[in-house]
Write a protein that holds these residues in place. Structure first.
Motif, PDB file in Angstrom:
ATOM      1  N   ASN A   1       0.987   4.297  -2.646  1.00 29.73           N
ATOM      2  CA  ASN A   1       0.874   5.699  -2.225  1.00 29.73           C
ATOM      3  C   ASN A   1       1.969   6.567  -2.840  1.00 29.73           C
ATOM      4  O   ASN A   1       1.744   7.734  -3.170  1.00 29.73           O
ATOM      5  CB  ASN A   1       0.930   5.804  -0.701  1.00 29.73           C
ATOM      6  CG  ASN A   1      -0.305   5.229  -0.033  1.00 29.73           C
ATOM      7  OD1 ASN A   1      -1.324   5.012  -0.686  1.00 29.73           O
ATOM      8  ND2 ASN A   1      -0.215   4.972   1.256  1.00 29.73           N
TER       9      ASN A   1
ATOM     10  N   ARG B   1       0.866   7.200  -6.240  1.00 28.92           N
ATOM     11  CA  ARG B   1      -0.285   8.114  -6.161  1.00 28.92           C
ATOM     12  C   ARG B   1       0.142   9.565  -6.034  1.00 28.92           C
ATOM     13  O   ARG B   1      -0.424  10.455  -6.678  1.00 28.92           O
ATOM     14  CB  ARG B   1      -1.143   7.726  -4.947  1.00 28.92           C
ATOM     15  CG  ARG B   1      -2.336   8.621  -4.683  1.00 28.92           C
ATOM     16  CD  ARG B   1      -2.867   8.379  -3.283  1.00 28.92           C
ATOM     17  NE  ARG B   1      -1.905   8.786  -2.265  1.00 28.92           N
ATOM     18  CZ  ARG B   1      -1.995   8.463  -0.978  1.00 28.92           C
ATOM     19  NH1 ARG B   1      -2.984   7.685  -0.563  1.00 28.92           N
ATOM     20  NH2 ARG B   1      -1.099   8.882  -0.115  1.00 28.92           N
ATOM     21  N   ASP B   2       1.153   9.814  -5.227  1.00 32.80           N
ATOM     22  CA  ASP B   2       1.541  11.184  -4.905  1.00 32.80           C
ATOM     23  C   ASP B   2       2.461  11.826  -5.936  1.00 32.80           C
ATOM     24  O   ASP B   2       2.797  13.002  -5.824  1.00 32.80           O
ATOM     25  CB  ASP B   2       2.227  11.212  -3.535  1.00 32.80           C
ATOM     26  CG  ASP B   2       1.288  10.796  -2.407  1.00 32.80           C
ATOM     27  OD1 ASP B   2       0.061  10.876  -2.598  1.00 32.80           O
ATOM     28  OD2 ASP B   2       1.786  10.390  -1.345  1.00 32.80           O
TER      29      ASP B   2
ATOM     30  N   TYR C   1      -7.736  -1.937  -1.521  1.00 31.35           N
ATOM     31  CA  TYR C   1      -7.159  -0.620  -1.218  1.00 31.35           C
ATOM     32  C   TYR C   1      -6.961   0.193  -2.494  1.00 31.35           C
ATOM     33  O   TYR C   1      -7.312   1.381  -2.545  1.00 31.35           O
ATOM     34  CB  TYR C   1      -5.828  -0.797  -0.494  1.00 31.35           C
ATOM     35  CG  TYR C   1      -5.140   0.511  -0.169  1.00 31.35           C
ATOM     36  CD1 TYR C   1      -5.549   1.275   0.920  1.00 31.35           C
ATOM     37  CD2 TYR C   1      -4.096   0.997  -0.956  1.00 31.35           C
ATOM     38  CE1 TYR C   1      -4.946   2.481   1.220  1.00 31.35           C
ATOM     39  CE2 TYR C   1      -3.486   2.194  -0.660  1.00 31.35           C
ATOM     40  CZ  TYR C   1      -3.910   2.948   0.422  1.00 31.35           C
ATOM     41  OH  TYR C   1      -3.309   4.145   0.699  1.00 31.35           O
ATOM     42  N   ILE C   2      -6.401  -0.434  -3.526  1.00 30.70           N
ATOM     43  CA  ILE C   2      -6.178   0.270  -4.788  1.00 30.70           C
ATOM     44  C   ILE C   2      -7.504   0.743  -5.367  1.00 30.70           C
ATOM     45  O   ILE C   2      -7.633   1.890  -5.842  1.00 30.70           O
ATOM     46  CB  ILE C   2      -5.439  -0.646  -5.784  1.00 30.70           C
ATOM     47  CG1 ILE C   2      -4.019  -0.918  -5.293  1.00 30.70           C
ATOM     48  CG2 ILE C   2      -5.408  -0.012  -7.181  1.00 30.70           C
ATOM     49  CD1 ILE C   2      -3.275  -1.967  -6.101  1.00 30.70           C
TER      50      ILE C   2
ATOM     51  N   LYS D   1       0.830  -1.205   0.000  1.00 31.58           N
ATOM     52  CA  LYS D   1       0.000   0.000   0.000  1.00 31.58           C
ATOM     53  C   LYS D   1       0.863   1.252   0.000  1.00 31.58           C
ATOM     54  O   LYS D   1       0.551   2.249  -0.667  1.00 31.58           O
ATOM     55  CB  LYS D   1      -0.941  -0.014   1.209  1.00 31.58           C
ATOM     56  CG  LYS D   1      -1.966  -1.145   1.157  1.00 31.58           C
ATOM     57  CD  LYS D   1      -2.733  -1.282   2.471  1.00 31.58           C
ATOM     58  CE  LYS D   1      -3.628  -2.514   2.458  1.00 31.58           C
ATOM     59  NZ  LYS D   1      -4.326  -2.703   3.761  1.00 31.58           N
TER      60      LYS D   1
ATOM     61  N   SER E   1     -12.174   6.837  -5.362  1.00 32.01           N
ATOM     62  CA  SER E   1     -12.353   8.099  -4.625  1.00 32.01           C
ATOM     63  C   SER E   1     -11.716   9.282  -5.346  1.00 32.01           C
ATOM     64  O   SER E   1     -11.904  10.434  -4.946  1.00 32.01           O
ATOM     65  CB  SER E   1     -11.740   7.982  -3.228  1.00 32.01           C
ATOM     66  OG  SER E   1     -10.313   7.938  -3.302  1.00 32.01           O
TER      67      SER E   1
ATOM     68  N   ALA F   1      -8.453   9.692  -5.536  1.00 29.88           N
ATOM     69  CA  ALA F   1      -7.136   9.986  -4.967  1.00 29.88           C
ATOM     70  C   ALA F   1      -6.004   9.412  -5.805  1.00 29.88           C
ATOM     71  O   ALA F   1      -4.913   9.974  -5.875  1.00 29.88           O
ATOM     72  CB  ALA F   1      -7.054   9.442  -3.540  1.00 29.88           C
ATOM     73  N   LEU F   2      -6.265   8.265  -6.457  1.00 26.31           N
ATOM     74  CA  LEU F   2      -5.223   7.551  -7.192  1.00 26.31           C
ATOM     75  C   LEU F   2      -5.515   7.550  -8.683  1.00 26.31           C
ATOM     76  O   LEU F   2      -6.605   7.146  -9.113  1.00 26.31           O
ATOM     77  CB  LEU F   2      -5.130   6.098  -6.684  1.00 26.31           C
ATOM     78  CG  LEU F   2      -4.227   5.135  -7.464  1.00 26.31           C
ATOM     79  CD1 LEU F   2      -2.770   5.572  -7.362  1.00 26.31           C
ATOM     80  CD2 LEU F   2      -4.402   3.708  -6.960  1.00 26.31           C
TER      81      LEU F   2
ATOM     82  N   GLU G   1     -10.332   1.383  -3.787  1.00 28.39           N
ATOM     83  CA  GLU G   1     -10.875   2.489  -2.982  1.00 28.39           C
ATOM     84  C   GLU G   1     -10.179   3.803  -3.312  1.00 28.39           C
ATOM     85  O   GLU G   1     -10.820   4.853  -3.452  1.00 28.39           O
ATOM     86  CB  GLU G   1     -10.727   2.163  -1.496  1.00 28.39           C
ATOM     87  CG  GLU G   1     -11.642   1.053  -1.012  1.00 28.39           C
ATOM     88  CD  GLU G   1     -11.361   0.662   0.419  1.00 28.39           C
ATOM     89  OE1 GLU G   1     -10.295   1.069   0.959  1.00 28.39           O
ATOM     90  OE2 GLU G   1     -12.203  -0.048   1.019  1.00 28.39           O
ATOM     91  N   GLN G   2      -8.850   3.757  -3.429  1.00 27.25           N
ATOM     92  CA  GLN G   2      -8.090   4.961  -3.754  1.00 27.25           C
ATOM     93  C   GLN G   2      -8.466   5.473  -5.147  1.00 27.25           C
ATOM     94  O   GLN G   2      -8.625   6.677  -5.361  1.00 27.25           O
ATOM     95  CB  GLN G   2      -6.600   4.657  -3.696  1.00 27.25           C
ATOM     96  CG  GLN G   2      -6.054   4.385  -2.308  1.00 27.25           C
ATOM     97  CD  GLN G   2      -5.863   5.663  -1.520  1.00 27.25           C
ATOM     98  OE1 GLN G   2      -5.121   6.543  -1.913  1.00 27.25           O
ATOM     99  NE2 GLN G   2      -6.562   5.778  -0.403  1.00 27.25           N
ATOM    100  N   PHE G   3      -8.604   4.563  -6.102  1.00 36.97           N
ATOM    101  CA  PHE G   3      -8.924   4.941  -7.480  1.00 36.97           C
ATOM    102  C   PHE G   3     -10.341   5.502  -7.592  1.00 36.97           C
ATOM    103  O   PHE G   3     -10.570   6.568  -8.186  1.00 36.97           O
ATOM    104  CB  PHE G   3      -8.771   3.721  -8.395  1.00 36.97           C
ATOM    105  CG  PHE G   3      -9.060   3.989  -9.844  1.00 36.97           C
ATOM    106  CD1 PHE G   3      -8.085   4.555 -10.663  1.00 36.97           C
ATOM    107  CD2 PHE G   3     -10.307   3.689 -10.387  1.00 36.97           C
ATOM    108  CE1 PHE G   3      -8.347   4.810 -12.005  1.00 36.97           C
ATOM    109  CE2 PHE G   3     -10.576   3.948 -11.721  1.00 36.97           C
ATOM    110  CZ  PHE G   3      -9.598   4.514 -12.534  1.00 36.97           C
TER     111      PHE G   3
END
Length: 476
Positions: A363, A366-367, A398-399, A359, A405, A407-408, A401-403
């Protein structure tokens, strides 16, 4: 092992000599200095103590007769007859110190424990499920900006690596030591603490690494926290306040404890975290102290790793400005950023993996602000026990959820290995991310090379046993 004689080894290990030694030669032999511990017979020199360990695949006792031609000091847990039966030799070289002990691993650790007692400078012990090595290196970097530091090198953090490391602690003058302590089974930390006995202990976080042997995250936490078992009343423990399992121990550790993290309740805080001009930047806050930190490696998890390095530096009364400055040129041992000949960027984070570090790798991707696409290549994670498939699926969750939302921004996920398909299967069913899965590395490697373009960023993460380094080499 400066100043350690063969007779000292016998005393430390409660061993006794076997084999033939001429009385006229015995005193000279016992007073010979031993300068290092070696477990690989190919690396032995005339001043080595060769420790014959019994491994899963190889019993090093069969190398003793040949190794005795190169050195005078050997630790064995087998008799002369047993050694000869393994090696198919008729006799052992004479006038050698074959030191018979009950367990060569225990004896090696006895030697380290004895040597540790003669080191009177502060020792920082570092453990945790994720981030041990990077945190160890960051603490070493921060302290070294002010004082001379002895530290663990490479991956020498195990039941075998720690005694070898500690045996060298007095070889050169230092004003502090930073030692990494990795465990995988119950009782492991007690054995390491007997050798290291840290004055300052750091626990980075509690994840699922080695859960196959330690059963639960609570079991992992309890085992890690045994790092304080031999700590004296002046010792200090640093815990990650952003880890809910560690924060739940507030007021319950039994030793002086400081928390570091990003929340208001942390004793040492990272505030105003931002990514600027290729650096992670944040403000280190403790009481009325505020220091700007510019970090050369990526990832919010590395902000926390550097934060505890700053905290330890502060606790030891060192110059925080020098410590902060040292991170601008920090080069981690694990995560490597490589610009290929074809102008795409490879983030090689393939040394090892657990669900939490997976994760964290996502991240980092992602950033990042990139011109091209973002691609993640994930492989199987080992030693996760009976719930391993669920842990792989959790990474996919997790990926997703991030995508979903927003965020990713991830253009493609590629997995290699049977259990990693749990991630791609979930993501394929729940997101618009392009997915590909492969059983073998060569096929995956060819596919990856075919899709990469200039300005793309690709991150690779898997357990070391997946040998993703081979893919990295192919992509360079």
């Amino acid at each position: 092992m400066k100043g350690i004689l063969i007779k000292d080894i016998i005393e430390f290990t409660n061993g006794h000599l076997i084999g033939k030694i001429d009385d006229s030669f015995k005193d000279e032999l016992l007073n010979k200095e031993v300068k290092d511990i070696v477990i690989d017979s190919r690396q032995v020199n005339s001043d080595s103590l060769f420790v014959a360990l019994k491994g899963e695949r190889v019993d090093a006792h069969r190398f003793i007769p040949d190794t005795a031609l190169k050195t005078d000091a050997i630790l064995t847990e087998e008799s002369e007859e047993e050694i000869l039966s393994q090696s198919e030799k008729e006799s052992l070289p004479e006038n050698k110190a074959y030191i018979k002990v009950d367990s060569t691993l225990d004896a090696m650790q006895d030697i380290a424990a004895a040597i540790r007692k003669n080191y009177n400078k502060p020792i920082v012990g570092v453990t945790g499920s994720v981030g041990k090595t990077t945190t160890r290196e960051m603490i070493t970097t921060a302290l070294s900006s002010n004082i001379s530091v002895f530290h663990t090198e490479g991956n020498m953090n195990s039941q075998i690596g720690v005694p070898i490391t500690v045996s060298r602690i007095n070889d050169n003058p230092s004003e502090a030591a930073v030692l990494e302590m990795g465990i995988s089974e119950p009782g492991g930390m007690d054995r390491l603490t007997r050798m290291v006995n840290p004055d300052i202990a750091v626990v980075t976080m509690i994840g699922q690494a080695h859960i196959e042997f330690l059963k639960t995250r609570e079991g992992i936490r309890d085992e890690k926290l045994r790092i304080t078992g031999r700590m004296n009343e002046n010792g200090a423990l640093f815990l990650n306040a952003d880890d809910e399992m560690l924060y739940a121990l507030k007021g319950k550790t039994g030793v002086k404890t400081f928390y570091y993290g990003t929340g208001e309740d942390a004793d040492y805080r990272a505030e105003n975290i931002r990514f600027e001009n290729g650096y992670n930047n944040y403000t280190f806050v403790h009481g009325d102290k505020r220091i700007e930190v510019k970090l050369s490696v990526l990832g919010t998890h590395n902000v926390l790793n550097s934060l505890v390095a700053m905290a330890v530096s502060d606790y030891m009364g060192l110059d925080l400005s020098k410590a902060a400055k040292s991170f601008e040129s920090f080069v981690g041992l694990r995560q490597k950023i490589i610009l290929s000949d074809k102008k795409y960027t490879i983030i090689d984070d393939s040394y090892n993996a657990s669900p939490d570090s997976m994760k964290a790798a996502i991240n980092v991707l992602r950033d990042m602000n990139v011109k091209g696409r973002k691609i993640a290549v994930l492989g199987d994670m080992f030693e996760l026990g009976e719930n391993s498939r669920q842990y792989h699926k959790d990474v996919g969750i997790y990926i997703a959820e991030q995508f979903n939302s927003g965020a990713l921004d991830l253009d493609e996920l590629i997995t290699i290995g049977d259990e990693s398909k749990e991630s791609t299967d979930y993501i394929k069913a729940n997101t618009d991310i392009k997915t590909s899965s492969f059983d073998e590395k060569p096929e995956a490697s060819e596919y990856i090379k075919s899709i990469l373009k200039a300005d793309d960023v690709i991150t690779l993460k898997a357990s070391n046993g997946m040998k993703f380094a081979e893919i990295v080499e192919a992509l360079k």
